[in-house]
Design an enzyme around this catalytic site. Structure first.
Site, PDB file in Angstrom:
ATOM      1  N   ILE A 223      -0.275   2.990   3.558  1.00 53.25           N
ATOM      2  CA  ILE A 223       0.087   2.423   4.872  1.00 53.25           C
ATOM      3  C   ILE A 223       1.602   2.223   4.878  1.00 53.25           C
ATOM      4  O   ILE A 223       2.142   1.450   4.089  1.00 53.25           O
ATOM      5  CB  ILE A 223      -0.627   1.067   5.095  1.00 53.25           C
TER       6      ILE A 223
ATOM      7  N   LYS B 157      28.720  -4.940  12.638  1.00 47.37           N
ATOM      8  CA  LYS B 157      28.311  -5.074  14.044  1.00 47.37           C
ATOM      9  C   LYS B 157      29.071  -6.252  14.665  1.00 47.37           C
ATOM     10  O   LYS B 157      28.929  -7.390  14.203  1.00 47.37           O
ATOM     11  CB  LYS B 157      26.792  -5.322  14.075  1.00 47.37           C
TER      12      LYS B 157
ATOM     13  N   SER C  42       0.832  -1.193   0.000  1.00 55.58           N
ATOM     14  CA  SER C  42       0.000   0.000   0.000  1.00 55.58           C
ATOM     15  C   SER C  42       0.869   1.247   0.000  1.00 55.58           C
ATOM     16  O   SER C  42       1.866   1.305   0.718  1.00 55.58           O
ATOM     17  CB  SER C  42      -0.886  -0.013   1.246  1.00 55.58           C
TER      18      SER C  42
ATOM     19  N   PRO D 194      29.139 -10.678  22.519  1.00 57.11           N
ATOM     20  CA  PRO D 194      29.897 -10.604  21.264  1.00 57.11           C
ATOM     21  C   PRO D 194      29.473 -11.682  20.272  1.00 57.11           C
ATOM     22  O   PRO D 194      28.945 -12.733  20.672  1.00 57.11           O
ATOM     23  CB  PRO D 194      31.330 -10.874  21.730  1.00 57.11           C
TER      24      PRO D 194
ATOM     25  N   VAL E  38      -4.923  -3.468  -0.191  1.00 55.79           N
ATOM     26  CA  VAL E  38      -5.884  -4.573  -0.127  1.00 55.79           C
ATOM     27  C   VAL E  38      -7.093  -4.084   0.675  1.00 55.79           C
ATOM     28  O   VAL E  38      -6.968  -3.705   1.842  1.00 55.79           O
ATOM     29  CB  VAL E  38      -5.265  -5.818   0.546  1.00 55.79           C
TER      30      VAL E  38
ATOM     31  N   THR F 185      16.484  -9.676  16.663  1.00 55.66           N
ATOM     32  CA  THR F 185      16.284 -11.012  16.100  1.00 55.66           C
ATOM     33  C   THR F 185      15.187 -11.102  15.030  1.00 55.66           C
ATOM     34  O   THR F 185      14.979 -12.170  14.462  1.00 55.66           O
ATOM     35  CB  THR F 185      15.899 -11.985  17.229  1.00 55.66           C
TER      36      THR F 185
HETATM   37  C1  LIG Z   1      10.990  -0.515  17.983  1.00 55.74           C
HETATM   38  C2  LIG Z   1      11.387  -1.607  17.042  1.00 55.74           C
HETATM   39  C3  LIG Z   1      12.724  -1.881  16.838  1.00 55.74           C
HETATM   40  C4  LIG Z   1      13.093  -2.929  16.001  1.00 55.74           C
HETATM   41  N1  LIG Z   1      14.430  -3.229  15.857  1.00 55.74           N
HETATM   42  C5  LIG Z   1      14.775  -4.307  15.131  1.00 55.74           C
HETATM   43  C6  LIG Z   1      16.139  -4.663  14.975  1.00 55.74           C
HETATM   44  O1  LIG Z   1      17.062  -4.015  15.476  1.00 55.74           O
HETATM   45  N2  LIG Z   1      16.423  -5.757  14.238  1.00 55.74           N
HETATM   46  C7  LIG Z   1      15.458  -6.508  13.641  1.00 55.74           C
HETATM   47  O2  LIG Z   1      15.770  -7.526  13.015  1.00 55.74           O
HETATM   48  N3  LIG Z   1      14.171  -6.151  13.724  1.00 55.74           N
HETATM   49  C8  LIG Z   1      13.800  -5.084  14.449  1.00 55.74           C
HETATM   50  N4  LIG Z   1      12.495  -4.734  14.519  1.00 55.74           N
HETATM   51  C9  LIG Z   1      11.516  -5.483  13.745  1.00 55.74           C
HETATM   52  C10 LIG Z   1      11.562  -5.067  12.280  1.00 55.74           C
HETATM   53  O3  LIG Z   1      11.372  -3.683  12.167  1.00 55.74           O
HETATM   54  C11 LIG Z   1      10.487  -5.806  11.495  1.00 55.74           C
HETATM   55  O4  LIG Z   1      10.512  -7.155  11.810  1.00 55.74           O
HETATM   56  C12 LIG Z   1      10.751  -5.696  10.022  1.00 55.74           C
HETATM   57  O5  LIG Z   1      10.868  -4.362   9.639  1.00 55.74           O
HETATM   58  C13 LIG Z   1       9.647  -6.345   9.217  1.00 55.74           C
HETATM   59  O6  LIG Z   1       8.461  -5.622   9.308  1.00 55.74           O
HETATM   60  P1  LIG Z   1       7.288  -6.094   8.364  1.00 55.74           P
HETATM   61  O7  LIG Z   1       7.763  -6.057   6.964  1.00 55.74           O
HETATM   62  O8  LIG Z   1       6.760  -7.364   8.885  1.00 55.74           O
HETATM   63  O9  LIG Z   1       6.152  -5.008   8.615  1.00 55.74           O
HETATM   64  P2  LIG Z   1       6.000  -3.417   8.111  1.00 55.74           P
HETATM   65  O10 LIG Z   1       7.351  -2.810   7.998  1.00 55.74           O
HETATM   66  O11 LIG Z   1       5.037  -2.868   9.059  1.00 55.74           O
HETATM   67  O12 LIG Z   1       5.418  -3.567   6.665  1.00 55.74           O
HETATM   68  C14 LIG Z   1       4.054  -3.813   6.458  1.00 55.74           C
HETATM   69  C15 LIG Z   1       3.736  -3.678   4.981  1.00 55.74           C
HETATM   70  O13 LIG Z   1       2.405  -4.112   4.773  1.00 55.74           O
HETATM   71  C16 LIG Z   1       1.758  -3.207   3.910  1.00 55.74           C
HETATM   72  N5  LIG Z   1       0.327  -3.255   4.164  1.00 55.74           N
HETATM   73  C17 LIG Z   1      -0.346  -3.209   5.339  1.00 55.74           C
HETATM   74  N6  LIG Z   1      -1.668  -3.250   5.126  1.00 55.74           N
HETATM   75  C18 LIG Z   1      -1.848  -3.337   3.769  1.00 55.74           C
HETATM   76  C19 LIG Z   1      -2.977  -3.398   2.915  1.00 55.74           C
HETATM   77  N7  LIG Z   1      -4.211  -3.346   3.408  1.00 55.74           N
HETATM   78  N8  LIG Z   1      -2.778  -3.480   1.591  1.00 55.74           N
HETATM   79  C20 LIG Z   1      -1.523  -3.513   1.081  1.00 55.74           C
HETATM   80  N9  LIG Z   1      -0.432  -3.451   1.824  1.00 55.74           N
HETATM   81  C21 LIG Z   1      -0.584  -3.361   3.160  1.00 55.74           C
HETATM   82  C22 LIG Z   1       2.376  -1.843   4.234  1.00 55.74           C
HETATM   83  O14 LIG Z   1       2.201  -0.938   3.157  1.00 55.74           O
HETATM   84  C23 LIG Z   1       3.833  -2.250   4.432  1.00 55.74           C
HETATM   85  O15 LIG Z   1       4.467  -2.284   3.175  1.00 55.74           O
HETATM   86  C24 LIG Z   1      12.105  -3.676  15.328  1.00 55.74           C
HETATM   87  C25 LIG Z   1      10.760  -3.357  15.492  1.00 55.74           C
HETATM   88  C26 LIG Z   1      10.391  -2.347  16.361  1.00 55.74           C
HETATM   89  C27 LIG Z   1       8.940  -2.046  16.549  1.00 55.74           C
END
Ligand SMILES: Cc1cc2nc3c(=O)[nH]c(=O)nc-3n(C[C@H](O)[C@H](O)[C@H](O)COP(=O)(O)OP(=O)(O)OC[C@H]3O[C@@H](n4cnc5c(N)ncnc54)[C@H](O)[C@@H]3O)c2cc1C
Length: 496
Positions: free
Chosen positions: A42, A78, A39, A98, A185, A346
């Site tokens: 979003i 890292k 999207s 480490p 979606v 992780t």
């Molecule tokens: C505070 C914080 C710190 C973090 N630090 C780390 C770290 O150091 N190392 C690490 O490995 N992970 C870390 N993470 C986790 C990491 O950010 C996520 O696991 C990773 O970015 C994957 O996110 P995602 O792709 O699952 O979700 P998102 O990045 O939320 O992506 C969701 C996607 O779904 C799409 N979407 C949603 N609804 C719709 C719809 N209706 N129609 C079409 N598309 C839609 C959005 O457009 C977007 O593209 C951290 C998370 C947080 C909250």
């Protein structure tokens, strides 16, 4: 059975693009088409900037060299994670988890020996930062890369800009033939047997597929909202449910650090992740103990003048996992499947391992669905393994300054496995046997458990004098020599 003809991935965050690359890379030759829908309205979560060493294997699998992806993503090396402020035990107020490797064999073994002596009440130095090469490389801000071909290297991971990594992975996936659809979606339709039939887009298009991957983030558009898969929260084990992120600048000419720093604050902990263009910082905390406004004030005070005028992003975290990651013809990957707070960085590792396990499960069964249950069990075990290791940090803290830390230490909602490990460590029993008894289910290897338990200073008081083969200062001096031959500064490596 035949492989899926068409896989539709919903979500273009790191999870969506990592999954698209891995599936297309693996199955393109079988004629499997992959479409990714994201999207424009979003956004992605926009954080997630540290990895474990598993990310090296991810890029290696795809045949992508560091020189190609690292500069594009402002990435740095890292060596591990430093944890200041978690323990108040003298000599253990800061320690390092480490990454390790062949060069650690001798001093690492002496560290295990010293930790066991101390665990049994004998005076011995056992802070891991004195005994592991990666900790010394980080102390000297060196990259974990050999200057010349001078023997076996040490393991390492990366820091990177999450947005730039997404863009890089998108370009690569599209190059592999992944179809990219930008639309939202709006509705999901199901077949009579409960399988997902199609996703219907706000723009009017309808995308059918025989396999759907839910990478839609915390809301779990397909797995939770459409299929109603129950969520298993880790709230009893892990209190943190919020985060605030604030970037800061690198100082001019500063040598870029090669470690993550995760500092315990009053109601959680703050990360500092060095990239080539800035620091990523954030505070992970529990809304039961502190308000968002107070947490932001605390983070800004921790960061000092560097944070003045810098924007803050506030995030909510859904911590836990779905019961079944693969249900019907839908598999959830990334935040949609679950999330363990980012203390050990992780999440990307779990994404990668989940996709790899999914590929293996489908291929093992000749692309049938018989291995679904085994897959779900395996992924749940990975989540629980990581959870236990993260929970142990909170159990072991010795801070007394706030209710948050006292409540974490007193929390009895921990797994029997973790309770057993702590009991054996504290009781002077056979810790090696206890680790071996749980095997790969622990997710973390022996050095990581020793680094955590010894690093926090989890030892009895009232030590008896005893001879030790190597003291901390002696080990540190040896590491200092090893480091100069071993690493080089990131700026020298990249010519920045
Ligand atoms: C505070 C914080 C710190 C973090 N630090 C780390 C770290 O150091 N190392 C690490 O490995 N992970 C870390 N993470 C986790 C990491 O950010 C996520 O696991 C990773 O970015 C994957 O996110 P995602 O792709 O699952 O979700 P998102 O990045 O939320 O992506 C969701 C996607 O779904 C799409 N979407 C949603 N609804 C719709 C719809 N209706 N129609 C079409 N598309 C839609 C959005 O457009 C977007 O593209 C951290 C998370 C947080 C909250």
């Amino acid at each position: 059975m035949t492989p899926p003809k068409h896989i539709a991935i919903v979500g273009g965050g790191t999870a969506g693009w990592m999954t698209a690359n891995l599936l297309r890379h693996r199955w393109a030759a079988l004629g499997v088409a992959v479409t990714l829908i994201e999207s424009a309205d979003i956004g992605t979560i926009g954080v997630g900037e540290g990895s474990t060493p598993f990310l090296r294997h991810f890029f290696r699998t795809l045949g992508i060299a560091e020189r190609s992806w690292m500069p594009a993503c402002d990435a740095t090396y890292k060596c591990g994670i430093r944890f200041p402020g978690w323990s108040t035990v003298p000599g253990y107020e800061s320690y390092v988890h480490p990454f390790f490797g062949e060069p650690d064999r001798e001093l690492g073994n002496l560290f295990f020996t010293n930790a066991c002596l101390r665990r049994r009440g004998q005076a011995a130095d056992a802070n891991p930062q004195d005994f592991f090469l990666a900790a010394e490389l980080a102390r000297q801000r060196r990259a974990p890369i050999l200057q010349a071909d001078a023997g076996p290297g040490t393991d390492y991971a990366y820091h990177f800009d999450a947005g730039k990594l997404g863009t890089f992975l998108r370009t690569h996936a599209v190059g592999l033939g992944v179809r990219h659809v930008v639309d939202t979606v709006a509705r999901v339709s199901q077949q009579e047997n409960g399988d997902i039939a199609a996703v219907h887009l706000a723009g009017g298009a309808c995308i059918e597929a025989d396999l759907f991957v839910d990478c839609s983030g915390f809301r779990g558009l397909l797995i939770s909202e459409a299929l109603g898969e129950p969520f298993h929260p880790y709230r009893d084990n892990l209190f943190n449910d919020r985060a605030i992120a604030i970037p800061t600048a690198l100082a001019d000419g500063e040598d870029i650090p090669s470690e993550t720093v995760s500092t315990a604050l009053r109601h959680g902990w703050a990360w500092q992740i060095p990239l080539t263009a800035r620091y990523g910082n954030g505070y992970v905390y529990s809304s039961d103990f502190v308000s968002d406004d107070e947490a932001e004030r605390e983070l800004r005070a921790h960061l000092g003048p560097a944070a003045e005028g810098m924007p803050a992003r506030r995030l909510r975290m859904r911590v836990g996992r779905v019961h079944q990651h693969w249900r019907q013809n839908c598999v959830a990957i990334g935040l949609a499947q679950g999330f363990i707070e980012p203390l050990e960085a992780t999440a990307l590792m779990l994404i990668q391992l989940s996709v790899e396990q999914f590929i293996a499960a489908l291929e093992d069964d000749g692309f049938g669905r018989a291995r679904q249950e085994a897959f779900n069990e395996r992924v749940n075990a990975m989540f629980e393994g990581v959870r236990d290791y993260v929970v142990a940090h909170y159990q072991l803290n010795t801070r007394h300054d706030t209710d948050y830390w006292r409540a974490n230490r007193a929390n009895r909602h921990i797994s029997d496995r973790l309770a057993g490990l702590l009991a054996v460590w504290d009781g002077g029993g056979d810790f090696e046997a206890e680790l071996a008894r749980h095997g790969a289910g622990l997710m973390y290897l022996r050095p990581s458990w020793y680094a955590l338990l010894a690093g926090m200073g989890r030892f009895p008081a009232g030590l008896r004098a005893a001879p030790q083969a190597l003291t901390g200062p002696q080990a540190r001096a040896r590491l200092g020599q090893m480091a100069t031959a071993f690493g080089s500064h990131l700026r020298q490596l990249t010519g920045m």
